[in-house]
Design an enzyme around this catalytic site. Structure first.
Site, PDB file in Angstrom:
ATOM      1  N   ASP A  18       0.859  -1.170   0.000  1.00  0.00           N
ATOM      2  CA  ASP A  18       0.000   0.000   0.000  1.00  0.00           C
ATOM      3  C   ASP A  18       0.905   1.232   0.000  1.00  0.00           C
ATOM      4  OD1 ASP A  18      -2.498   1.413   0.256  1.00  0.00           O
ATOM      5  OD2 ASP A  18      -1.917   1.819   2.323  1.00  0.00           O
ATOM      6  N   ASP A  20      -0.309   5.149   0.606  1.00  0.00           N
ATOM      7  CA  ASP A  20      -0.642   6.150   1.619  1.00  0.00           C
ATOM      8  C   ASP A  20      -0.585   5.530   3.004  1.00  0.00           C
ATOM      9  OD1 ASP A  20      -1.210   8.573   0.159  1.00  0.00           O
ATOM     10  OD2 ASP A  20      -2.961   7.557  -0.656  1.00  0.00           O
TER      11      ASP A  20
END
Length: 345
Positions: A18, A20
């Site tokens: 991932d 953010d």
């Protein structure tokens, strides 16, 4: 949590990362992420950068990654826009018009899959696709509402309620989707994490055979990994805090825990229940007077998270036996200091 006596970077071939809250927050790099990811590559692990944020193209994601000190190529980036466009292309004829409620990243992904982006409900779209766009305005939502009320299928790239920022969580795509859901009474399909479609897109584009999902959110990254049958590493550099980890339902429980992506270079101790006591390394947690009592600590071993691993194992055991969420207490000043550091005391 499961254990591993070698670095994750040597056990798994690809880290599905991932972005953010894991690699950057907003446009600021997470401290230690560039060095940690470079070391993982040096150990032989390949990286795929997987984001539910549909606003950027892979090239734009790469530009941001490079600005925060993480070299990458567009082929290593997988976005929720790509997963959504793939989903639509499997269900619509080539060249079908798709009403795009989003920006460049979503427009490019729809075009890449041989579909035609349109921007008005009067263009007779075969589907509506909605992705995160900070510039989303009333007029775009209105076009979507008109098409959806006409019975056009509606797909969201993801349903994340918030996106992280240096100023704290901000409204995400799920919040904008909620406006249209409220206006139309229709619930969209969604392909971003935690939907397995996102995992399938990531595996296909990265060529992974034994991947590990790395994320900071329990309800997207970790749940998505579980739904796809993939191991997961939760990092505490983003949204999820220790208290949230202790309250995690079975679908949201990670296999491994780390402070940040440098945990890919670590060995990971097993957390387990032994005669009613949760154990991880030298850390011990037991039930006493209806509370979880942290009464034994590691002496500065490893990453310092063994007390949290033991607390999570104990809390999950309590939840799984049908009891209410227990308080967390400490035995002694050292244990109290650890709980304070974790935000639990």
């Amino acid at each position: 949590m499961i254990g591993l006596d070698q670095a994750l970077a040597r056990r798994y071939d690809v880290a599905l990362l991932d972005l953010d809250g894991v690699v950057y927050v907003g446009e600021e790099g997470v401290p230690g992420a560039p060095a940690g990811l470079a070391a993982a590559r040096a150990a032989g692990m390949r990286l795929a950068f997987v984001t539910n944020n549909a606003s950027r193209t892979p090239a734009q994601v790469v530009e941001l990654l490079r600005r925060v000190g993480v070299p990458a190529e567009p082929a290593e980036v997988v976005t929720s826009s790509q997963a959504a466009a793939h989903y639509l292309a499997d269900r619509l004829p080539a060249g079908a018009p798709v009403l795009v409620l989003g920006t460049t990243g979503l427009i490019e992904a729809v075009t890449e899959r041989g579909l035609k982006p349109v921007f008005s409900a009067d263009d007779e779209p075969a589907a509506v696709v909605q992705g995160f766009f900070p510039g989303m305005d009333w007029h775009m939502l209105a076009e979507g509402a008109i098409a959806i009320r006409r019975g056009v299928p509606w797909l969201a790239t993801n349903l994340d309620a918030t996106v992280p920022s240096p100023r704290g969580p901000l409204p995400g795509n799920g919040s904008l989707v909620a406006a249209l859901r409220h206006a139309t009474g229709v619930q969209p399909a969604a392909t971003g994490k935690p939907d397995p479609a996102m995992h399938a897109e990531s595996v296909e584009r990265s060529g992974a055979t034994h991947p590990i999902v790395v994320g900071d959110r329990l309800d997207t990254d970790i749940e998505g990994a579980r739904r796809a049958g993939c191991d997961s590493l939760l990092v505490l550099s983003g949204v999820t805090m220790p208290a949230g980890l202790l309250a995690a339902s079975p679908a949201h429980r990670p296999d491994y825990l780390g402070r940040d992506v440098s945990a890919l270079l670590d060995r990971h101790p097993t957390a387990r229940m032994v005669d009613g006591t949760a154990c991880c390394g030298a850390s011990r947690v037991r039930m006493e007077d209806g509370a979880l009592l942290l009464d034994q600590l590691d002496a500065g071993e490893g990453d310092g998270l063994n007390p949290l691993r033991a607390l999570a194992e104990a809390a999950w055991h309590v939840f799984d036996t049908g009891s209410v969420a227990p308080r967390v207490v400490a035995s002694g000043a050292a244990a109290q200091s650890v709980l304070k550091e974790l935000g639990l005391g």
